[in-house]
Motif scaffolding. Structure first.
Motif, mmCIF file in Angstrom:
data_model
loop_
_atom_site.group_PDB
_atom_site.id
_atom_site.type_symbol
_atom_site.label_atom_id
_atom_site.label_comp_id
_atom_site.label_asym_id
_atom_site.label_seq_id
_atom_site.Cartn_x
_atom_site.Cartn_y
_atom_site.Cartn_z
ATOM 1 N N ARG A 129 16.854 9.632 -2.959
ATOM 2 C CA ARG A 129 15.412 9.473 -3.083
ATOM 3 C C ARG A 129 15.026 8.760 -4.383
ATOM 4 O O ARG A 129 14.188 7.856 -4.392
ATOM 5 C CB ARG A 129 14.789 10.878 -3.025
ATOM 6 C CG ARG A 129 13.302 10.895 -2.943
ATOM 7 C CD ARG A 129 12.795 12.344 -2.899
ATOM 8 N NE ARG A 129 11.371 12.343 -3.122
ATOM 9 C CZ ARG A 129 10.468 12.422 -2.149
ATOM 10 N NH1 ARG A 129 10.828 12.549 -0.893
ATOM 11 N NH2 ARG A 129 9.180 12.372 -2.441
ATOM 12 N N GLU A 130 15.694 9.153 -5.454
ATOM 13 C CA GLU A 130 15.392 8.573 -6.762
ATOM 14 C C GLU A 130 15.746 7.080 -6.793
ATOM 15 O O GLU A 130 15.013 6.270 -7.371
ATOM 16 C CB GLU A 130 16.199 9.338 -7.830
ATOM 17 C CG GLU A 130 15.818 8.998 -9.248
ATOM 18 C CD GLU A 130 16.686 9.748 -10.268
ATOM 19 O OE1 GLU A 130 17.512 10.611 -9.856
ATOM 20 O OE2 GLU A 130 16.535 9.452 -11.463
ATOM 21 N N ALA A 131 16.861 6.724 -6.171
ATOM 22 C CA ALA A 131 17.292 5.325 -6.143
ATOM 23 C C ALA A 131 16.298 4.468 -5.355
ATOM 24 O O ALA A 131 15.949 3.353 -5.778
ATOM 25 C CB ALA A 131 18.689 5.217 -5.523
ATOM 26 N N LEU A 132 15.842 4.979 -4.221
ATOM 27 C CA LEU A 132 14.896 4.205 -3.411
ATOM 28 C C LEU A 132 13.555 4.071 -4.128
ATOM 29 O O LEU A 132 12.948 2.992 -4.126
ATOM 30 C CB LEU A 132 14.731 4.837 -2.017
ATOM 31 C CG LEU A 132 13.860 4.074 -1.032
ATOM 32 C CD1 LEU A 132 14.274 2.613 -0.874
ATOM 33 C CD2 LEU A 132 13.882 4.758 0.345
ATOM 34 N N ALA A 133 13.122 5.136 -4.775
ATOM 35 C CA ALA A 133 11.872 5.064 -5.548
ATOM 36 C C ALA A 133 12.002 4.047 -6.679
ATOM 37 O O ALA A 133 11.091 3.241 -6.911
ATOM 38 C CB ALA A 133 11.529 6.449 -6.105
ATOM 39 N N MET B 279 6.117 10.999 -3.251
ATOM 40 C CA MET B 279 5.409 9.915 -2.563
ATOM 41 C C MET B 279 5.649 10.021 -1.064
ATOM 42 O O MET B 279 6.779 10.218 -0.624
ATOM 43 C CB MET B 279 5.894 8.572 -3.100
ATOM 44 C CG MET B 279 5.295 8.247 -4.468
ATOM 45 S SD MET B 279 5.967 6.713 -5.161
ATOM 46 C CE MET B 279 7.537 7.308 -5.802
ATOM 47 N N ASP B 280 4.602 9.867 -0.352
ATOM 48 C CA ASP B 280 4.606 10.091 1.080
ATOM 49 C C ASP B 280 5.629 9.230 1.832
ATOM 50 O O ASP B 280 6.322 9.714 2.723
ATOM 51 C CB ASP B 280 3.191 9.822 1.613
ATOM 52 C CG ASP B 280 3.035 10.274 3.036
ATOM 53 O OD1 ASP B 280 3.393 11.435 3.317
ATOM 54 O OD2 ASP B 280 2.574 9.471 3.858
ATOM 55 N N ASP C 236 0.816 -1.214 0.000
ATOM 56 C CA ASP C 236 0.000 0.000 0.000
ATOM 57 C C ASP C 236 0.857 1.275 0.000
ATOM 58 O O ASP C 236 0.313 2.379 0.062
ATOM 59 C CB ASP C 236 -0.948 -0.006 1.212
ATOM 60 C CG ASP C 236 -0.186 -0.104 2.536
ATOM 61 O OD1 ASP C 236 1.060 -0.218 2.523
ATOM 62 O OD2 ASP C 236 -0.843 -0.061 3.591
ATOM 63 N N GLY C 237 2.185 1.131 -0.070
ATOM 64 C CA GLY C 237 3.042 2.309 -0.077
ATOM 65 C C GLY C 237 3.107 3.019 1.256
ATOM 66 O O GLY C 237 3.306 4.231 1.313
ATOM 67 N N GLU C 238 2.960 2.263 2.339
ATOM 68 C CA GLU C 238 3.100 2.828 3.688
ATOM 69 C C GLU C 238 4.096 1.970 4.463
ATOM 70 O O GLU C 238 4.221 0.769 4.215
ATOM 71 C CB GLU C 238 1.755 2.789 4.445
ATOM 72 C CG GLU C 238 0.619 3.549 3.795
ATOM 73 C CD GLU C 238 0.724 5.057 4.005
ATOM 74 O OE1 GLU C 238 1.480 5.475 4.905
ATOM 75 O OE2 GLU C 238 0.070 5.794 3.243
#
Lengths: 131, 131
Positions: free
Chosen positions: B35-39, B1-2, A112-114
């Motif tokens: 951040r980009e790598a983790l996404a 993204m949160d 769920d992206g949390e």
């Protein structure tokens, strides 16, 4: 000591350290060491870290009693990261995290992206630091 | 993204990352992500790191073929360290290290006060990067 000179300390004189529970293989925590902390860890067989927030040596378990017995000290290919193989003492089942959990890595990214807490609190964290 | 906003990125916008082999429990390597790598890691299910030396995204295995399939992304209590649980692809037995070894943590501090290589080279490192 020569072996300490072979570690590539960063600009702050620190090296990242991973503590892994020897018997379970679980990664318990991540912290930092300076030269003095790594020397003390080797000499005492107990994990001694460098607390960046308190800017002093941190004998793991000094307040909580959750001492780490160190079986192996490993260094990576680039000589700039240390891995400890430890037995986490002080509680059964073992508690390495200041939140009272087994491991500090208790948050899991869900579908769920949390982030979800997926490990139970084994010891009331309030009680840990009243010892 | 949160969920990315909940990570505590350091002054350079990076977070330390530990890659652990899911099935064996072995700690394979340590690297950094922005951040980009983790996404990208989350989106693709393959480990993508930030190479500090090359100052660019590093899709693990892009040259070596030693891709990491990511099963879990964990975050620690302080929200500033990531743990990946992976399957190390590309060779059997698995090779994560650029030296051709299973794990980057192949140096062990001996009783003699010297670092010793205690894991075998499984693949000629010259051959890894000629693929």
């Amino acid at each position: 000591m020569d072996w300490l000179d072979k570690v590539k300390w960063d600009a702050n004189g620190l090296v990242p350290v991973i503590a892994q529970e020897r018997d379970s293989g679980d990664v318990l925590m991540f912290a930092w060491m300076n030269r003095e902390a790594l020397a003390a860890t080797h000499a005492s067989g107990r994990a001694v870290y460098w607390s960046r927030s308190r800017a002093r040596l941190w004998h793991k378990g000094e307040e909580s009693g959750h001492v780490q017995q160190v079986h192996e000290i490993r260094l990576d290919c680039d000589k700039d990261v240390v891995l400890l193989k430890v037995t986490q003492l002080g509680h059964d089942p073992s508690v390495a995290c200041h939140t009272g959990r087994h491991s500090c890595f208790y948050r899991q990214l869900g579908r769920d992206g949390e982030w979800h807490s997926v490990e139970p609190v084994l010891v009331d964290p309030e009680s840990i630091y009243k010892k």
